[in-house]
Design an enzyme around this catalytic site. Structure first.
Site, PDB file in Angstrom:
ATOM      1  N   SER A   1      -9.968  -0.784  37.423  1.00  0.00           N
ATOM      2  CA  SER A   1      -9.324   0.517  37.570  1.00  0.00           C
ATOM      3  C   SER A   1     -10.148   1.699  37.080  1.00  0.00           C
ATOM      4  O   SER A   1      -9.957   2.813  37.554  1.00  0.00           O
ATOM      5  CB  SER A   1      -7.985   0.523  36.832  1.00  0.00           C
ATOM      6  OG  SER A   1      -8.162   0.275  35.446  1.00  0.00           O
TER       7      SER A   1
ATOM      8  N   HIS B   1      -5.180  -2.585  42.105  1.00  0.00           N
ATOM      9  CA  HIS B   1      -5.974  -1.479  42.637  1.00  0.00           C
ATOM     10  C   HIS B   1      -6.706  -1.849  43.923  1.00  0.00           C
ATOM     11  O   HIS B   1      -7.652  -1.166  44.316  1.00  0.00           O
ATOM     12  CB  HIS B   1      -6.961  -0.990  41.578  1.00  0.00           C
ATOM     13  CG  HIS B   1      -6.316  -0.277  40.441  1.00  0.00           C
ATOM     14  ND1 HIS B   1      -6.053   1.080  40.448  1.00  0.00           N
ATOM     15  CD2 HIS B   1      -5.852  -0.738  39.256  1.00  0.00           C
ATOM     16  CE1 HIS B   1      -5.465   1.424  39.312  1.00  0.00           C
ATOM     17  NE2 HIS B   1      -5.328   0.341  38.575  1.00  0.00           N
TER      18      HIS B   1
ATOM     19  N   LYS C   1       0.859   1.993  42.726  1.00  0.00           N
ATOM     20  CA  LYS C   1      -0.380   2.483  43.329  1.00  0.00           C
ATOM     21  C   LYS C   1      -0.138   2.684  44.832  1.00  0.00           C
ATOM     22  O   LYS C   1       0.484   3.646  45.237  1.00  0.00           O
ATOM     23  CB  LYS C   1      -1.538   1.520  43.057  1.00  0.00           C
ATOM     24  CG  LYS C   1      -1.719   1.067  41.615  1.00  0.00           C
ATOM     25  CD  LYS C   1      -1.874   2.192  40.628  1.00  0.00           C
ATOM     26  CE  LYS C   1      -2.253   1.705  39.248  1.00  0.00           C
ATOM     27  NZ  LYS C   1      -1.189   1.641  38.263  1.00  0.00           N
TER      28      LYS C   1
END
Length: 400
Positions: A184, A212, A243
């Site tokens: 990340s 991610h 996300k």
């Protein structure tokens, strides 16, 4: 003794940072204009630090589903999944995610952080070993701390170092290797294929955190393991809705036939109120949209490559040689020039994440930029332009 005295050095460091007109720790989004713009400090600001990779926060189907769920089921469940907190929609969400990953079983947690906490602490018991990348996310470290297993760290993305660690462990011990698809802070991809192959060579079970990388890596957006063609080597996936899915929550999926026993032993699953129906409904629609979102994925990668190339050509010190993800990390020589840069950049109308130790690996000071599938080409070019303007104003020397 005041129990907060132990944090005096951190408070002193925080107070020493030379912010005058803006502060990254107290940013307030006064108005959200779109997935890519907001009003901050009274200024129209391009958002380049939100993790909203697939731009789902204003997906019309997700918003309508959330509104309908509020009308039908109210604002929350007021209970854990083990008590009154399982609605029909929670089961539908688990079925949607399991189908998305092509797996049999799914558990939905209230946050992505809790998904790692709940899975790792439950899987790693006494006499077991959990093997993790040294640069793992805090939720992975905390999941390890909560469990009873022995923790073994290997150097970041270093396959040989991981193998040397595994060689020293008892052959008959329970072993879990935990890796992330995309890391990340630096935005770098793990060598997932090689890591998983070595893990299986030494009899380890495997958990891949695709927080991610879900949404835009792989043909269907399932993550790096899909992209590398090694999904058959993954025992457990963990991910988040905060996300690419554009809301809040977390999940774990698996084909393991005994998976459902985790519902009775995972404390963060048992002792936390379940996600509210509106969040669940929006997550279902977002995941369905991601599944058919190949054009959006393609544009996101175009944006990432354009931004990486533009900042690199301008002379900024980037942490990866190429765009490995929508995260572009810009390295700064020290904390003072970095703080001045962040402050001036937001005054120029671009919001990014200022990242500093202990959140960053090896004590690095970064501007963490993340792009969105909804950024226009013009916005990407404007971000690059304002980065260069900011460097000039704060006296940051760029590479020739």
């Amino acid at each position: 003794m005041d129990l907060l005295d132990k944090f005096d050095s951190i408070a002193a460091l925080r107070a020493s940072l030379p912010f005058e007109k803006a502060d990254p720790f107290t940013v307030v989004m006064e108005e959200i204009i779109s997935e890519t713009e907001a009003m901050i400090g009274g200024r129209r600001t391009i958002l380049a630090g939100t993790n909203n990779y697939m731009g789902m926060t204003f997906n019309e189907e997700a918003i309508e589903a959330a509104k309908q769920a509020l009308d039908d089921f109210g604002t929350g469940t007021t209970g854990s999944r083990s008590l009154n907190g399982t609605y029909l929609s929670h089961k539908k969400l688990e079925e949607t995610i399991a189908d998305f990953y092509g797996m049999e079983h799914c558990m939905v947690f209230s946050t992505g952080y809790q998904a790692n906490l709940g899975m790792i602490s439950a899987l790693g018991g006494k006499d077991d070993f959990v093997i993790i990348d040294a640069d793992s996310h805090a939720s992975i470290y905390d999941g390890c701390s909560m469990g009873n297993a022995t923790i073994v760290r290997f150097k970041h993305n270093d396959v040989d170092n991981m193998e040397r660690r595994l060689k020293r462990l008892p052959e008959d011990a329970g072993k879990l290797v935990v890796i992330e698809g995309i890391y990340s802070m630096l935005g770098d991809a793990a060598p997932v294929k090689e890591l998983l192959e070595v893990a299986k060579k030494y009899g380890c079970m495997t958990l891949v955190d695709e927080a991610h990388s879900m949404g835009f890596c792989g043909e269907n957006g399932r993550g790096i393991a899909e992209q590398e063609g090694v999904e058959h080597l993954v025992d457990f996936y963990v991910g988040t809705f905060s996300k690419s899915v554009g809301t809040v929550g977390g999940f774990a999926v698996s084909n393991h036939p005994k998976f459902d026993v985790l519902r009775y032993v995972s404390r963060p699953y048992i002792f936390t109120a379940s996600p509210p129906p509106s969040v669940v409904a929006s997550a279902i629609k977002s995941i369905e949209a991601i599944k058919r979102g190949s054009n959006r994925r393609a544009h996101l990668w175009e944006n990432a490559k354009r931004l990486h190339a533009g900042l690199k050509d301008a002379g900024f010190d980037l942490c990866t040689e190429k765009a490995e993800s929508p995260i572009i990390a810009v390295h700064f020589p020290d904390v003072m020039i970095g703080t001045k840069f962040w402050e001036q950049l937001i005054m120029e109308g671009v919001y990014v994440n200022m990242a500093a130790p202990p959140a960053t690996p090896a004590g690095m000071f970064l501007m963490r930029v993340s792009v969105c599938a909804q950024h226009t080409t013009e916005q990407i070019d404007e971000i690059i332009k304002r980065f260069k303007t900011t460097a000039d104003k704060v006296g940051l020397e760029l590479k020739a």
